[in-house]
Design a protein around this motif. Structure first.
Motif, short mmCIF file in Angstrom:
data_model
loop_
_atom_site.label_atom_id
_atom_site.label_comp_id
_atom_site.label_asym_id
_atom_site.label_seq_id
_atom_site.Cartn_x
_atom_site.Cartn_y
_atom_site.Cartn_z
N MET A 126 -6.51 14.42 -2.38
CA MET A 126 -6.60 15.67 -3.14
C MET A 126 -6.31 16.83 -2.19
SD MET A 126 -7.58 14.14 -5.98
CE MET A 126 -8.03 15.43 -7.15
N ARG A 128 -7.17 8.61 -4.05
CA ARG A 128 -6.08 9.59 -4.14
C ARG A 128 -6.38 10.78 -3.24
NH1 ARG A 128 -2.00 10.37 -7.81
NH2 ARG A 128 -3.00 9.00 -9.34
N ALA A 131 -9.89 9.64 -7.19
CA ALA A 131 -9.97 8.32 -7.79
C ALA A 131 -9.10 7.34 -7.02
CB ALA A 131 -9.52 8.40 -9.25
N VAL A 132 -9.59 6.12 -6.84
CA VAL A 132 -8.94 5.07 -6.04
C VAL A 132 -8.29 5.62 -4.76
CG1 VAL A 132 -8.51 3.18 -7.65
CG2 VAL A 132 -7.02 5.15 -7.75
N THR A 160 -2.16 13.89 -4.98
CA THR A 160 -1.84 14.80 -6.07
C THR A 160 -0.61 15.61 -5.67
OG1 THR A 160 -3.08 16.72 -5.32
CG2 THR A 160 -4.32 15.03 -6.52
N LYS A 200 0.84 -1.20 0.00
CA LYS A 200 0.00 0.00 0.00
C LYS A 200 0.87 1.24 0.00
CE LYS A 200 -4.56 -0.80 0.58
NZ LYS A 200 -5.63 -0.12 -0.13
N LYS A 201 0.54 2.16 -0.86
CA LYS A 201 1.25 3.42 -0.81
C LYS A 201 0.22 4.54 -0.93
CE LYS A 201 2.19 3.75 -5.73
NZ LYS A 201 3.23 3.79 -6.75
N LEU A 212 -1.49 7.41 -2.61
CA LEU A 212 -1.65 8.14 -3.86
C LEU A 212 -2.09 9.54 -3.48
CD1 LEU A 212 -3.66 5.90 -6.36
CD2 LEU A 212 -1.28 6.59 -6.52
#
Ligand SMILES: Cc1cc2nc3c(=O)[nH]c(=O)nc-3n(C[C@H](O)[C@H](O)[C@H](O)COP(=O)(O)OP(=O)(O)OC[C@H]3O[C@@H](n4cnc5c(N)ncnc54)[C@H](O)[C@@H]3O)c2cc1C
Ligand SMILES: Cc1cc2nc3c(=O)[nH]c(=O)nc-3n(C[C@H](O)[C@H](O)[C@H](O)COP(=O)(O)OP(=O)(O)OC[C@H]3O[C@@H](n4cnc5c(N)ncnc54)[C@H](O)[C@@H]3O)c2cc1C
Lengths: 459, 75, 459
Positions: free
Chosen positions: B44, B42, B39-40, B17, B12-13, B15
Motif C-alpha cells: 500500500m 499487497r 490484503a495478501v 496498489t 511470486k509477484k 501485489l
C-alpha cells in the motif's frame, strides 16, 4: 486536395471515437461515413435494441402489475403502440447521432459524407473529394452474415426473412417469429419480442445457446428463456425457404414452419471487401489482420472495431480506436482482450468479464470458484427479481480475480466493478473488504468474495 | 511448454496498489523489497512511505556514523 | 446456566452478522432478540422501504406508459391496491427474516427470544435464562428521535403523527403528508408517497435537504424532488400539534396545516438506556463510545451498529459486527469509515463513497474534480431516464480516487465500483483504462475518469 494527419473510414463507435481522440491529441483529422454517423451501434445495434427492450420491460411490468400491488381491472385497455415505440427509438437514436456529429464538429474533425474509396495508403476518394493522409484508420465495421440457403433471396425480398436491421423497422409485431441463431443478438431479440407477446422460436445449429459464456450462466439463462415461453430448438438447420414455408432439418428429421417473420442472426462478417487488393492482409474469414498495436501489415494503416474481427463489441471498438490513435501519436499502447467485458441484455441481464471457469482451467490456472445467488439477496427480493447469481473465478495463491460473471437485472452496470478490479490486479480479499452498500444487488459480489476466501455470511 | 506457462502464473509477484507503484518509482524505492500490509501482502502507499522513512533514517545514521568515524580519526 | 464465548444483544444487521461470523470462526455464540430477527433494517427500514419504492416505480411507469409506447386508453382502470402492496412488503420481509433465523440455526448460534438484560459484563438475563459469556457485543440499534413539541403525544396516540415504522403500516395512502425532516429517510418516503399520488410537503429546519452529501448532488436532487411535485419548505419548525392542525413557524411566521399524516424523520437515537449504569461510557448524545476495534471502555464488551452512532447504516453495522468479532478472535481489525458508501433510494438514486468535494478541500487535499452527465450517456437515453451525473474527486499528484458520487437510476449498485477502487488505492487512470461495457450507465464513470486525466470523449 486536403491533407490530414489521420483519416478514419467509418463513423461507428470504433471510428468516431478514434477521430475525436486523434483530434484531441492534436492531429488534423478527417472521418468518412457513407450512412449516418454512429454506425451499427447507434443506428441499428446497441442503442435501438436497448431502447425497445426498456419499453418491453415496462410492458411486462404492466402485464404483471398485480405482483407489485397495482390493479388494472381490465388488461385489454393496455396496448402496445408499436409505431410510438419505434418513434421513441428513432428519437433516442437521432439524439445520439446528433450528439456524435456535434462532437466531431466541436473537436474540429472534418466529416466527409460518402463512400470512402482507398486509392492507396495515403489517398482516399470520397465523391469528388480526394483526401491525402499520413495515417489511415479502417473502421468500416461488419454486416450480418447471410447463409446460402435455397430460396433465401426471394424470402428476403418479400420481407419474410430479415436481418437485425430489418427486424428493428418492421411495421407490425409478428405473431410468430423464428430466430435463426441463438447468440447474443438472437437472445436479445427473442427476449424483446417474447415480452411483446410474439411466439418466439430459436433455431440453434449446435446443442447450446450463447456460445462463449460461462457454462453455468449459459445453462441458467437458457432455462429462464424457456420458462418465459421461448421455444428453443437445437440441432436445427434451415434447408429451404419456400413461399411462406421454412423447411428445416431438426436433428435429421424434416419439419416445416410458417412464421410471420424469420430473423437471421448467425453472426457478422467484416466489411473488408476490396482491401486485399490494396495489399492489406485479411484472414480466411475476411477479417483485417493487425498486430497488437492494431496496425495492419501496411505501415500507417490501422484497423479497429468489427472489421478486425477480434471482439465484435462496441466498447471494444472504441477502446481499439483510442489504442490505434495513441500508437499513431507515438505512445505504445495495447489492449488486454481477456479483461474486456461482454453483456447480454436479457431479462435478467448478463455481465461477464475475464476468464470463464472453463477457460481458466484450460489455461492451467489453479482456481477457486465461488458463487452467490440473488435469491439470498434482500434487494433482489424487494425488487421481485431474484433469478440469477454471481460467479467469481479467482487464482488460488493470492486470490487474484480472473473472471466475474453476473446474471442479474443490473448485471451490465454491475460488471464495471469486476473490470476495474481486474485492471488493478485486485483479489477477492479487497472485494470482500470493500463495504458494499445495503440493500443492493452488488452485495452478491462481496458475498461471493467472502465465499472464495472462507464463508459467505448470507447463505 | 504448457507447464512453463503454469509456473509463470504461480511465480511470486508483487501485489501493489496503483498509487504505491507510482510512489515507489518517484521515491526511488525498489518495490520488490517492501513488505506489504494490505490484503495478501499487497503493498500500500503507506508501506512505501514507511520504506522511504526507513531508508532515510538509515542514510542519516550512516552519515552520522561517517561523521563520528571522521571525528575519531581526528582524535 | 449456559456458557458462551460470544453473546450478542440485538439481532439487527449489526448483531446477526456478528453472531454468524463468530460462530463461523469457531466461537460458541448466543444472540438475544426481543422482537423479530433482522432488526430495523429488515423489518422496518431498508427492506420494506425498497420493496414499496419498487412498487411505486412500477406504478409511475404505468402512469407514464405512453412515454414508452404503451397505450392505456383509460388510466382510471389502474389503481393502487395498497393492502396488496403492504402484503408483498410483508412477504419479502418474512422471507428475509426467515432466512436470518435459518442462518443462525445453520451456524449453531443459539437464539434467545426476549429482552436481554445486562447484569454484568459476563452475565445476561433473558426471561428465565441466565447466560454466562466471555465476550459481549451490544447491537441494540436505535429508535426514532421524538422531539418535544406541544401536543405531540396526543397526536401520536391519535395516529396523526407517526414514525418511519408507523408510516410503513398505515391503512390508507394519505392524501396529504407532511414529512418533518428532509434527511435520507424523509426523502425516501417523500419519493414513495409522491409517486403514489400523495401531496407531500417536507419541513426542513435548515435551508437545505440531505445534510451530508456532496453539494452538487444535493442541489440537483432537491431540484428533481421539487420538479416532481414535492413541496419543500425551509426554515420550518413545528411549534404545536392541535387537534388535526399542525402549527408551524416558517422563517418566523406562524402557519397552520391540516395534513392526513405527519411523518417524523428528524434522526435516530441509540438504544443505550441503562448502559451507563453498568459503567459503559456514553457520549453526550447517548451513543456508546468505542475505540477503533469497537471495544467499549469495558474490556470484552463491544458495541456495533447504530448504538455506537458512528454511521447509522446497515452495511456499516454488518461490517462493524465482523470487525468486532475478528478482534474478539484475536485478529486486529479496524474499519475505514471514510470509504463506507451511503445511498439514497430516490428516483433517481444516489450512491456516494469517499470524500465529498467540500470535505476533501477542508482536509487540505489538492484535488481534481471531474463530472459527467447522464444526458450524454446512450443507455440513460435508451431507458428514458437521463437525470443525473457522476462526480469524481481525485487527488492531483497521482490521481488517487478520494470520492465518487453518483446520481443515477442504478447509482446504489454502481457505487460498488467506487468502493472497490478506493479499497485498492486506485486512480482515475485505472478507471479510465478499464473498459466499461457499452451501452451502460457505468460508462459515465469511465468518461469522468478520462475527464480527470485529460478530456472525456463524449462531451
Ligand atoms: C442488433 C445488434 C445489437 C448489438 N448490441 C450491442 C451491445 O449491446 N453492445 C455492444 O458492445 N455491441 C453490440 N453490438 C455490436 C456493435 O454494434 C458493433 O460491435 C459495433 O457497432 C462495431 O463498431 P464499428 O465502429 O467497428 O463498426 P460499425 O458500427 O459497423 O460502423 C461502421 C461504419 O462504417 C461505415 N462504412 C463502412 N464502409 C465504409 C466506407 N467504405 N466508406 C464510408 N463509410 C463506411 C458504415 O456505414 C458504418 O456506419 C450489436 C450489434 C447488433 C447488430
Ligand atoms: C425507514 C428506514 C430506512 C432505512 N434504510 C436504510 C438503507 O436503505 N440502507 C442502510 O444502510 N440503512 C438504512 N436504514 C438504517 C438501518 O436500518 C440501520 O442502520 C440498521 O438497522 C442498524 O442495525 P443495528 O443492527 O445496529 O440495529 P437495529 O437494526 O436497530 O437492530 C437492533 C435490534 O436489537 C433489538 N434489541 C434492542 N435492545 C434489545 C435488548 N435489550 N434485548 C434484546 N433485543 C434488543 C431490537 O429489537 C432490534 O431488533 C434505514 C432506517 C430506517 C428507519
Amino acid at each position: 486536395m486536403k491533407q490530414y494527419d489521420v483519416t478514419v473510414i467509418g463513423a461507428g463507435p470504433g471510428g468516431y471515437v478514434a477521430a475525436i481522440k486523434a483530434a484531441q491529441m492534436g492531429a488534423k483529422t478527417a472521418i468518412i461515413e457513407k450512412e449516418d454517423v454512429g454506425g451499427v451501434c447507434l443506428n441499428w445495434g446497441c442503442i435501438p435494441t436497448k431502447t425497445l427492450l426498456k419499453s418491453a420491460k415496462v410492458y411486462q411490468n404492466i402485464m404483471n402489475s398485480e405482483k407489485y400491488g397495482i390493479d388494472i381491472i381490465d388488461k385489454n385497455v393496455v396496448s402496445i403502440n408499436w409505431s410510438n415505440m419505434l418513434k421513441r427509438k428513432d428519437q433516442v437514436v437521432k439524439k445520439l447521432t446528433g450528439g456524435v456529429s456535434f462532437l466531431l464538429k466541436k473537436n474540429n474533425v472534418d466529416l466527409y459524407k460518402g463512400y470512402g474509396e482507398i486509392i492507396d495508403k495515403n489517398t482516399i476518394k470520397v465523391n469528388d473529394d480526394t483526401i491525402k493522409t499520413r495515417n489511415l484508420i479502417i473502421a468500416t465495421g461488419s454486416s450480418p452474415r447471410i447463409p446460402k440457403i435455397e430460396g433465401i433471396e426471394e424470402a428476403m425480398e418479400k420481407g419474410l426473412v430479415v436481418t437485425s436491421k430489418g427486424i428493428l423497422a418492421i411495421e407490425e409485431i409478428p405473431k410468430e417469429l423464428i430466430i435463426v441463431g441463438g447468440g447474443v443478438v438472437g437472445v436479445e431479440f427473442a427476449t424483446l419480442y417474447n415480452a411483446l407477446g410474439t411466439k418466439v422460436t430459436i433455431f440453434q445449429r449446435s446443442d447450446a445457446l450463447l456460445g462463449n459464456i460461462d457454462l453455468d450462466l449459459r445453462d441458467t439463462m437458457t432455462d429462464i428463456l424457456k420458462r418465459d415461453g421461448i421455444n428453443v430448438m437445437y440441432k436445427t438447420d434451415v434447408k429451404k425457404f419456400d413461399g411462406n414455408k421454412v423447411i428445416t432439418s431438426v436433428d435429421g428429421t424434416t419439419r416445416e414452419f410458417t412464421p410471420d417473420k424469420v430473423l437471421l442472426s448467425i453472426g457478422r462478417v467484416a466489411n473488408s471487401k476490396g482491401l486485399e487488393k490494396l495489399g492489406i492482409e485479411l484472414d480466411k474469414r475476411g477479417n483485417v489482420v493487425t498486430n497488437e498495436r492494431l496496425e495492419t501489415n501496411i505501415e500507417g494503416v490501422y484497423a479497429v472495431g468489427d472489421v478486425n474481427g477480434k471482439l465484435m463489441l462496441a466498447h471494444v471498438a472504441s477502446a481499439e480506436g483510442i489504442v490505434a490513435v495513441e500508437n499513431i501519436m507515438g505512445h505504445i499502447s495495447v489492449l488486454n482482450y481477456d479483461k474486456a467485458p461482454s453483456c447480454i441484455y436479457g431479462f435478467p441481464e448478463i455481465g461477464s468479464a475475464g476468464l470463464t471457469e472453463q477457460v481458466a482451467r484450460e489455461k492451467g490456472y489453479d482456481i477457486i470458484v465461488s458463487t452467490f445467488p440473488l435469491s439470498a439477496n434482500g434487494k433482489a427480493l424487494a425488487e421481485g427479481e431474484s433469478d440469477g447469481f454471481v460467479k467469481i473465478i479467482a487464482e488460488k495463491s493470492y486470490g487474484e480475480v480472473l473472471g466475474i460473471h453476473i446474471l442479474a437485472p443490473n448485471a451490465t452496470d454491475m460488471i464495471a466493478e469486476a473490470v476495474t478490479t481486474m485492471e488493478m490486479e485486485g483479489t477477492v480479499h479487497e472485494l470482500a473488504k470493500a463495504i458494499h452498500p445495503h440493500p443492493t444487488l452488488s452485495e452478491i459480489v462481496m458475498e461471493a468474495a467472502h465465499g472464495a476466501i472462507d464463508k459467505p455470511i448470507h447463505i | 511448454h504448457e507447464m512453463k506457462g503454469k509456473n509463470d502464473i504461480n511465480k511470486k509477484k508483487v501485489l501493489a496498489t496503483p498509487v504505491a507503484r507510482k510512489l515507489a518509482k518517484d521515491l526511488g524505492i525498489d518495490i520488490t523489497t517492501v513488505e506489504g500490509t494490505g490484503a495478501v501482502g499487497r503493498v500500500m502507499k503507506e508501506d512505501i512511505y514507511k520504506a522511504k522513512e526507513a531508508l532515510d533514517t538509515r542514510a542519516n545514521n550512516k552519515d552520522v556514523e561517517a561523521q563520528e568515524g571522521e571525528m575519531k580519526a581526528k582524535d
